[in-house]
Scaffold this motif. Structure first.
Motif, PDB file in Angstrom:
ATOM      1  N   THR A   1       0.812  -1.214   0.000  1.00 47.03           N
ATOM      2  CA  THR A   1       0.000   0.000   0.000  1.00 47.03           C
ATOM      3  C   THR A   1       0.843   1.260   0.000  1.00 47.03           C
ATOM      4  O   THR A   1       0.539   2.234  -0.713  1.00 47.03           O
ATOM      5  N   GLU A   2       1.918   1.274   0.770  1.00 44.13           N
ATOM      6  CA  GLU A   2       2.728   2.488   0.892  1.00 44.13           C
ATOM      7  C   GLU A   2       3.489   2.827  -0.390  1.00 44.13           C
ATOM      8  O   GLU A   2       3.952   3.956  -0.559  1.00 44.13           O
ATOM      9  N   ARG A   3       3.609   1.878  -1.306  1.00 44.18           N
ATOM     10  CA  ARG A   3       4.322   2.139  -2.561  1.00 44.18           C
ATOM     11  C   ARG A   3       3.441   1.862  -3.776  1.00 44.18           C
ATOM     12  O   ARG A   3       3.939   1.773  -4.898  1.00 44.18           O
ATOM     13  N   LYS A   4       2.145   1.728  -3.554  1.00 46.77           N
ATOM     14  CA  LYS A   4       1.252   1.252  -4.605  1.00 46.77           C
ATOM     15  C   LYS A   4       1.398   2.035  -5.901  1.00 46.77           C
ATOM     16  O   LYS A   4       1.586   1.449  -6.977  1.00 46.77           O
ATOM     17  N   PHE A   5       1.337   3.346  -5.848  1.00 48.63           N
ATOM     18  CA  PHE A   5       1.317   4.100  -7.097  1.00 48.63           C
ATOM     19  C   PHE A   5       2.710   4.241  -7.718  1.00 48.63           C
ATOM     20  O   PHE A   5       2.823   4.402  -8.935  1.00 48.63           O
ATOM     21  N   ASP A   6       3.764   4.135  -6.921  1.00 47.35           N
ATOM     22  CA  ASP A   6       5.114   4.039  -7.494  1.00 47.35           C
ATOM     23  C   ASP A   6       5.242   2.750  -8.294  1.00 47.35           C
ATOM     24  O   ASP A   6       5.770   2.745  -9.416  1.00 47.35           O
ATOM     25  N   ILE A   7       4.754   1.652  -7.724  1.00 44.97           N
ATOM     26  CA  ILE A   7       4.843   0.357  -8.396  1.00 44.97           C
ATOM     27  C   ILE A   7       3.967   0.325  -9.641  1.00 44.97           C
ATOM     28  O   ILE A   7       4.389  -0.173 -10.698  1.00 44.97           O
ATOM     29  N   LEU A   8       2.765   0.878  -9.548  1.00 45.68           N
ATOM     30  CA  LEU A   8       1.887   0.893 -10.718  1.00 45.68           C
ATOM     31  C   LEU A   8       2.442   1.794 -11.819  1.00 45.68           C
ATOM     32  O   LEU A   8       2.256   1.517 -13.006  1.00 45.68           O
ATOM     33  N   ARG A   9       3.145   2.871 -11.423  1.00 46.27           N
ATOM     34  CA  ARG A   9       3.789   3.712 -12.434  1.00 46.27           C
ATOM     35  C   ARG A   9       4.899   2.939 -13.145  1.00 46.27           C
ATOM     36  O   ARG A   9       5.033   3.012 -14.376  1.00 46.27           O
ATOM     37  N   ILE A  10       5.703   2.210 -12.379  1.00 45.46           N
ATOM     38  CA  ILE A  10       6.757   1.393 -12.981  1.00 45.46           C
ATOM     39  C   ILE A  10       6.144   0.377 -13.941  1.00 45.46           C
ATOM     40  O   ILE A  10       6.632   0.186 -15.061  1.00 45.46           O
ATOM     41  N   GLN A  11       5.062  -0.272 -13.510  1.00 47.96           N
ATOM     42  CA  GLN A  11       4.420  -1.242 -14.388  1.00 47.96           C
ATOM     43  C   GLN A  11       3.919  -0.580 -15.668  1.00 47.96           C
ATOM     44  O   GLN A  11       4.093  -1.120 -16.771  1.00 47.96           O
ATOM     45  N   ALA A  12       3.305   0.594 -15.557  1.00 45.47           N
ATOM     46  CA  ALA A  12       2.789   1.291 -16.736  1.00 45.47           C
ATOM     47  C   ALA A  12       3.918   1.670 -17.681  1.00 45.47           C
ATOM     48  O   ALA A  12       3.791   1.548 -18.916  1.00 45.47           O
ATOM     49  N   LEU A  13       5.044   2.122 -17.131  1.00 48.49           N
ATOM     50  CA  LEU A  13       6.192   2.468 -17.962  1.00 48.49           C
ATOM     51  C   LEU A  13       6.726   1.222 -18.668  1.00 48.49           C
ATOM     52  O   LEU A  13       7.012   1.258 -19.877  1.00 48.49           O
ATOM     53  N   CYS A  14       6.830   0.136 -17.934  1.00 48.23           N
ATOM     54  CA  CYS A  14       7.302  -1.115 -18.542  1.00 48.23           C
ATOM     55  C   CYS A  14       6.350  -1.596 -19.633  1.00 48.23           C
ATOM     56  O   CYS A  14       6.791  -2.040 -20.702  1.00 48.23           O
ATOM     57  N   ASP A  15       5.054  -1.506 -19.384  1.00 44.78           N
ATOM     58  CA  ASP A  15       4.091  -1.947 -20.393  1.00 44.78           C
ATOM     59  C   ASP A  15       4.183  -1.094 -21.652  1.00 44.78           C
ATOM     60  O   ASP A  15       4.022  -1.603 -22.767  1.00 44.78           O
ATOM     61  N   GLY A  16       4.456   0.207 -21.494  1.00 47.60           N
ATOM     62  CA  GLY A  16       4.635   1.064 -22.661  1.00 47.60           C
ATOM     63  C   GLY A  16       5.865   0.685 -23.462  1.00 47.60           C
ATOM     64  O   GLY A  16       5.849   0.674 -24.699  1.00 47.60           O
ATOM     65  N   ILE A  17       6.957   0.371 -22.757  1.00 45.43           N
ATOM     66  CA  ILE A  17       8.176  -0.088 -23.431  1.00 45.43           C
ATOM     67  C   ILE A  17       7.880  -1.390 -24.191  1.00 45.43           C
ATOM     68  O   ILE A  17       8.299  -1.559 -25.352  1.00 45.43           O
ATOM     69  N   LEU A  18       7.155  -2.290 -23.548  1.00 47.63           N
ATOM     70  CA  LEU A  18       6.841  -3.567 -24.188  1.00 47.63           C
ATOM     71  C   LEU A  18       5.895  -3.397 -25.369  1.00 47.63           C
ATOM     72  O   LEU A  18       6.026  -4.104 -26.374  1.00 47.63           O
ATOM     73  N   ASP A  19       4.937  -2.477 -25.270  1.00 45.32           N
ATOM     74  CA  ASP A  19       4.068  -2.209 -26.420  1.00 45.32           C
ATOM     75  C   ASP A  19       4.910  -1.816 -27.633  1.00 45.32           C
ATOM     76  O   ASP A  19       4.664  -2.278 -28.758  1.00 45.32           O
ATOM     77  N   ALA A  20       5.912  -0.967 -27.404  1.00 49.94           N
ATOM     78  CA  ALA A  20       6.793  -0.555 -28.501  1.00 49.94           C
ATOM     79  C   ALA A  20       7.622  -1.726 -29.005  1.00 49.94           C
ATOM     80  O   ALA A  20       7.799  -1.909 -30.219  1.00 49.94           O
ATOM     81  N   GLY A  21       8.134  -2.539 -28.092  1.00 44.76           N
ATOM     82  CA  GLY A  21       8.957  -3.673 -28.486  1.00 44.76           C
ATOM     83  C   GLY A  21       8.191  -4.720 -29.266  1.00 44.76           C
ATOM     84  O   GLY A  21       8.668  -5.232 -30.281  1.00 44.76           O
ATOM     85  N   VAL A  22       6.986  -5.043 -28.798  1.00 43.63           N
ATOM     86  CA  VAL A  22       6.158  -6.013 -29.513  1.00 43.63           C
ATOM     87  C   VAL A  22       5.735  -5.449 -30.863  1.00 43.63           C
ATOM     88  O   VAL A  22       5.719  -6.156 -31.882  1.00 43.63           O
ATOM     89  N   GLY A  23       5.416  -4.149 -30.897  1.00 42.97           N
ATOM     90  CA  GLY A  23       5.060  -3.519 -32.161  1.00 42.97           C
ATOM     91  C   GLY A  23       6.182  -3.592 -33.179  1.00 42.97           C
ATOM     92  O   GLY A  23       5.947  -3.881 -34.365  1.00 42.97           O
ATOM     93  N   MET A  24       7.417  -3.360 -32.732  1.00 43.08           N
ATOM     94  CA  MET A  24       8.572  -3.482 -33.630  1.00 43.08           C
ATOM     95  C   MET A  24       8.725  -4.903 -34.134  1.00 43.08           C
ATOM     96  O   MET A  24       9.036  -5.136 -35.306  1.00 43.08           O
ATOM     97  N   ARG A  25       8.510  -5.860 -33.237  1.00 38.94           N
ATOM     98  CA  ARG A  25       8.641  -7.265 -33.631  1.00 38.94           C
ATOM     99  C   ARG A  25       7.652  -7.613 -34.732  1.00 38.94           C
ATOM    100  O   ARG A  25       8.007  -8.225 -35.742  1.00 38.94           O
ATOM    101  N   TYR A  26       6.404  -7.203 -34.573  1.00 39.71           N
ATOM    102  CA  TYR A  26       5.399  -7.477 -35.597  1.00 39.71           C
ATOM    103  C   TYR A  26       5.704  -6.730 -36.895  1.00 39.71           C
ATOM    104  O   TYR A  26       5.516  -7.261 -37.992  1.00 39.71           O
TER     105      TYR A  26
END
Length: 209
Positions: free
Chosen positions: A84-109
């Motif tokens: 709970t004390e780090r919830k939004f820091d962790i969710l921000r990291i996840q969102a940033l990682c998912d954006g990087i992966l969206d770009a990576g998967v898009g390049m692969r396709y």
């Protein structure tokens, strides 16, 4: 028994599998190997967006996409992957990682499925920039020394970029590559990391022409 629709190279599926491992839930799961470009309608019936991963619960209902699945599993197991004390820091990291992966998967396709004459260098460059700048931003985050969803998202993201865009991984900030060195041999990631060990569905071969 819950069922996870995913594919061995899917980084989003790999993130969910790492969460399953971190929460010690493997005995409650069946893995259904399914590529989102398969030429049938099984996945579309479960997720109208036709994307993986999809989690099928014991009552037959479906959850998607990976952030929702990860949060559900953490709550299901009363886990501490999103303290709970780090919830939004962790969710921000996840969102940033998912954006990087969206770009990576898009390049692969773009480079493997889209017909050659339709490929866009400008579009590919934009995805490369998203990955590079995303990794720079990710390197400035404060990571826990124990396993949480931020660590899981980051390590899986880096392992996917290492697999599919190795030149961008080599130029990643050193502290991120050190994070991979620290965690990649952990059983959680050894079982979950993206791996290219299955042939593509046969209908994809015709899309390359």
């Amino acid at each position: 028994m819950m069922k996870l629709y995913t594919w061995p190279t899917s980084p989003f599926g790999a993130k969910v599998k790492a969460v399953i491992g971190a929460l010690d839930l493997w005995n409650k799961f069946e893995i259904k190997l399914y590529h989102p470009w398969q030429d049938d309608h099984e996945l579309r019936a479960l997720n109208p967006l036709n994307k993986i991963p999809v989690l099928i619960l014991e009552d037959g209902s479906a959850l998607y996409d990976s952030p929702v699945i990860c949060e559900y599993l953490n709550d299901f197991q009363h886990g501490d992957l999103i303290p709970t004390e780090r919830k939004f820091d962790i969710l921000r990291i996840q969102a940033l990682c998912d954006g990087i992966l969206d770009a990576g998967v898009g390049m692969r396709y773009e480079h493997t499925i889209r017909p050659t004459h339709l490929r866009s260098q400008d579009w590919s460059h934009r995805q490369e920039m998203a990955i590079s700048e995303g990794l720079k931003a990710l390197s400035k985050e404060n990571f826990s020394t124990s396993i949480d969803l931020g660590i899981i998202s980051t390590v899986i993201t880096l392992l996917y970029i290492k697999l599919r865009q190795s030149h961008l991984y080599e130029n990643a900030p050193d502290n991120l590559k050190n994070l991979v060195i620290t965690w990649e041999k952990n059983p959680i990631f050894e079982k979950a990391q993206p791996i290219d060990n299955l042939p593509l569905p046969s209908n994809l071969l015709t899309l390359k022409q």
